[in-house]
Design an enzyme around this catalytic site. Structure first.
Site, PDB file in Angstrom:
ATOM      1  N   GLU A   1      -5.789  22.648 -46.297  1.00  0.00           N
ATOM      2  CA  GLU A   1      -7.025  23.046 -45.607  1.00  0.00           C
ATOM      3  C   GLU A   1      -6.724  23.963 -44.427  1.00  0.00           C
ATOM      4  OE1 GLU A   1      -8.553  19.257 -44.357  1.00  0.00           O
ATOM      5  OE2 GLU A   1      -9.246  18.693 -46.350  1.00  0.00           O
ATOM      6  N   PRO A   2      -6.089  25.111 -44.664  1.00  0.00           N
ATOM      7  CA  PRO A   2      -5.740  25.973 -43.537  1.00  0.00           C
ATOM      8  C   PRO A   2      -6.963  26.688 -42.970  1.00  0.00           C
ATOM      9  CG  PRO A   2      -5.189  27.067 -45.589  1.00  0.00           C
ATOM     10  CD  PRO A   2      -5.709  25.705 -45.960  1.00  0.00           C
ATOM     11  N   GLY A   3      -7.022  26.792 -41.680  1.00  0.00           N
ATOM     12  CA  GLY A   3      -8.081  27.559 -41.025  1.00  0.00           C
ATOM     13  C   GLY A   3      -7.435  28.591 -40.124  1.00  0.00           C
ATOM     14  N   ARG A   4      -6.939  28.106 -38.993  1.00  0.00           N
ATOM     15  CA  ARG A   4      -6.324  28.961 -37.974  1.00  0.00           C
ATOM     16  C   ARG A   4      -5.258  29.886 -38.552  1.00  0.00           C
ATOM     17  NH1 ARG A   4      -5.891  27.216 -32.688  1.00  0.00           N
ATOM     18  NH2 ARG A   4      -6.205  25.092 -33.441  1.00  0.00           N
TER      19      ARG A   4
ATOM     20  N   TYR B   1      -9.288  24.082 -24.156  1.00  0.00           N
ATOM     21  CA  TYR B   1      -7.964  23.587 -24.571  1.00  0.00           C
ATOM     22  C   TYR B   1      -6.840  24.139 -23.694  1.00  0.00           C
ATOM     23  CZ  TYR B   1     -10.602  23.082 -28.996  1.00  0.00           C
ATOM     24  OH  TYR B   1     -11.518  22.787 -29.965  1.00  0.00           O
TER      25      TYR B   1
ATOM     26  N   GLY C   1      -3.787  22.812 -39.937  1.00  0.00           N
ATOM     27  CA  GLY C   1      -3.050  22.631 -38.690  1.00  0.00           C
ATOM     28  C   GLY C   1      -1.816  23.497 -38.563  1.00  0.00           C
TER      29      GLY C   1
ATOM     30  N   CYS D   1     -21.187  30.890 -14.908  1.00  0.00           N
ATOM     31  CA  CYS D   1     -21.101  30.147 -13.652  1.00  0.00           C
ATOM     32  C   CYS D   1     -20.333  28.842 -13.840  1.00  0.00           C
ATOM     33  CB  CYS D   1     -22.498  29.902 -13.117  1.00  0.00           C
ATOM     34  SG  CYS D   1     -23.347  31.454 -12.838  1.00  0.00           S
TER      35      CYS D   1
ATOM     36  N   ARG E   1     -11.897  28.677 -26.030  1.00  0.00           N
ATOM     37  CA  ARG E   1     -10.590  28.020 -26.140  1.00  0.00           C
ATOM     38  C   ARG E   1      -9.818  27.921 -24.817  1.00  0.00           C
ATOM     39  NH1 ARG E   1      -6.750  29.403 -28.792  1.00  0.00           N
ATOM     40  NH2 ARG E   1      -6.173  27.343 -29.528  1.00  0.00           N
TER      41      ARG E   1
HETATM   42  C1  LIG Z   1     -10.227  21.624 -38.349  1.00  0.00           C
HETATM   43  C2  LIG Z   1      -9.743  21.066 -39.613  1.00  0.00           C
HETATM   44  C3  LIG Z   1      -8.856  21.794 -40.425  1.00  0.00           C
HETATM   45  C4  LIG Z   1      -8.312  23.152 -40.070  1.00  0.00           C
HETATM   46  O1  LIG Z   1      -7.331  23.126 -39.087  1.00  0.00           O
HETATM   47  P1  LIG Z   1      -6.553  24.491 -38.742  1.00  0.00           P
HETATM   48  O2  LIG Z   1      -5.675  24.152 -37.608  1.00  0.00           O
HETATM   49  O3  LIG Z   1      -7.558  25.498 -38.373  1.00  0.00           O
HETATM   50  O4  LIG Z   1      -5.762  24.879 -39.925  1.00  0.00           O
HETATM   51  C5  LIG Z   1      -8.505  21.245 -41.640  1.00  0.00           C
HETATM   52  N1  LIG Z   1      -8.964  20.028 -42.031  1.00  0.00           N
HETATM   53  C6  LIG Z   1      -9.792  19.296 -41.257  1.00  0.00           C
HETATM   54  C7  LIG Z   1     -10.273  17.993 -41.749  1.00  0.00           C
HETATM   55  C8  LIG Z   1     -10.216  19.788 -40.029  1.00  0.00           C
HETATM   56  O5  LIG Z   1     -11.030  19.048 -39.276  1.00  0.00           O
END
Ligand SMILES: *Cc1c(COP(=O)(O)O)cnc(C)c1O
Length: 446
Positions: free
Chosen positions: A272-275, A315, A238, A374, A311
């Site tokens: 758990e970084p993604g973004r 969002y 997050g 569309c 997105r």
């Molecule tokens: C989506 C998600 C993340 C990643 O969130 P980011 O904002 O992309 O860092 C981490 N943990 C869990 C459980 C998620 O569902």
């Protein structure tokens, strides 16, 4: 600086965006390999004191080349489905650094994860725990789990991406979590290995992490026992990124709040970084098909649609857009330029005396960048002041590495776009453009 303009032309590392679009077609996702690595190392460095498992969130960007790159840099993975487990295994990922989150794990997914010996399941309900117990017992295994707590914290993000409030479907409240720990003797094939949470995304303040961790630490202190030793504390992902001129905490600032609180618990940290790893390390390239003016509004119609990048439609997300070739020096907000604030305040019409419509004295035009789908929500940029673009111009949609391709669909029967990764002066297509024929694969007449 992984995306930058040189003499008016956008480059990803040392490769010109224009050339990539010509060779690989559009729409096209372009990733910077060294940008991805730098972000991973930056986040790991900021948290080095806690020496965490950095479990990259696969759902944010799930291409095998990205997973394999991060694996070789030492990443673990956070998965939310059996399909993502398959991706991690295929990319050579370490199952001992893989955590499985999600409120709706199927029996088959649980079985596969147990066979693969993942580090732990982040369980999201007592019913799920019962299922895992039964499946593990049948397989003669002990399933490692962390209890995903719902700390009831407002992470102040978009309502569709907040996950840590009581009304959200995610996690387990403290009362139920307490019951799980007390009754763990009834679940002989479960081992409680930790506490997990994930508050939402993106979170532009460190405060929610502090609040949630304080609550989790109290819980751990009160509930630690021989059957529930809480070796791990998973704070989720997050972490925010710059989409425009927001104030984004640095990784160090997040770590300064998180690491000391972890130390107090004696747990090993999982993040758990993604973004925050992928978001700013890709652009979506798209070509202008048509322009039109209906007397009220001007439209720039591009060949990417909400099926390629959802997105904005889903969002209300803001993505910075700029022509890949432009005489105008773009306000390089990605490089935290000091003129970014100034630009974003002028971008909205009606604030600086720019003509509401038409071309202003500087050669900019107020336009709406829309896709071919569309749906009226198929709009990447509403009322933006952009350099004039005509048919054939190439437009870059920035900060699309996270939840870009991974959320792409074939809606309107549009094949999904190609993805390329750039490394210095080289590039490789890491996903072929889907073909029209593939769209009907597996369908039968009746
Ligand atoms: C989506 C998600 C993340 C990643 O969130 P980011 O904002 O992309 O860092 C981490 N943990 C869990 C459980 C998620 O569902």
């Amino acid at each position: 600086m992984n995306f930058q303009y040189r003499s008016g032309e956008l480059f990803c590392e040392n490769v010109a965006a224009g050339g990539l679009a010509e060779k690989c077609g559009t729409p096209l996702y372009v990733y910077s390999k060294n940008g991805l690595l730098a972000a991973f190392h930056e986040i790991r460095g900021a948290f080095s004191e806690a020496a965490p498992i950095v479990a990259f969130s696969v759902k944010s960007c799930s291409n095998l080349a990205v997973l394999s790159l991060l694996r070789s840099a030492g990443a673990g993975f956070d998965i939310v489905s059996g399909g993502e487990l398959h991706r991690v295994v295929t990319a050579g990922g370490d199952s001992r650094k893989t955590v499985f989150s999600g409120v709706g794990k199927s029996d088959e997914e649980i079985r596969r994860a147990l066979e693969t010996d993942i580090l732990l399941f982040n369980i999201e309900s007592e019913a799920e725990l019962d299922s895992i117990q039964a499946i593990a017992a049948a397989m003669g295994k002990v399933a490692p789990v962390a209890i995903r707590i719902n700390p009831d914290i407002d992470a102040k993000t978009h309502t569709k991406t907040t996950t840590g409030k009581k009304e959200n479907k995610f996690g387990i409240d403290f009362v139920s979590a307490s019951r799980i720990v007390r009754n763990i003797a009834e679940q002989p094939n479960i081992r409680i290995l930790g506490i997990a949470m994930h508050l939402g995304s993106p979170i532009y303040s460190v405060e929610p992490y502090a609040q949630a961790l304080d609550k989790a630490s109290d819980f751990i202190r009160e509930h630690r026992s021989p059957r529930a030793q809480f070796e791990y504390l998973d704070v989720g992902g997050g972490f925010g990124i710059l989409y425009r001129d927001q104030t984004v905490p640095t990784f160090k600032e997040y770590a300064d709040v998180i690491s000391p609180r972890i130390r107090g618990t004696g747990c090993k940290l999982i993040i758990e970084p993604g973004r925050s790893i992928t978001g700013n390390n890709a652009v979506l390239l798209t070509r202008v098909l048509y322009t039109k003016d209906n007397g009220t509004k001007h439209f720039t119609i591009v060949d990417a649609g909400m099926n390629d990048l959802i997105r904005p439609a889903m969002y209300d997300a803001y993505h910075f857009c700029w022509p890949a070739r432009s005489e105008r020096t773009p306000p390089s907000y990605l490089f935290r330029s000091p003129d970014a604030k100034d630009y974003f305040s002028r971008e909205t019409p009606g604030t600086t005396g720019i003509h509401e419509r038409g071309v202003d004295a500087d050669g900019f035009r107020l336009t709406n960048v829309v896709g071919p789908i569309c749906e009226s929500s198929d709009c990447f940029a509403g009322n933006r002041r952009l350099p004039i673009m005509e048919r054939g111009a190439l437009l870059a949609v920035f900060s699309t590495g996270a939840y870009g391709f991974s959320m792409a669909s074939c809606y309107n029967s549009r094949p999904r776009p190609a993805e390329v990764m750039v490394d210095g002066s080289e590039y490789r297509e890491i996903r072929r453009r889907e073909t029209i024929e593939q769209l009907t694969d597996g369908e039968n007449l009746f």
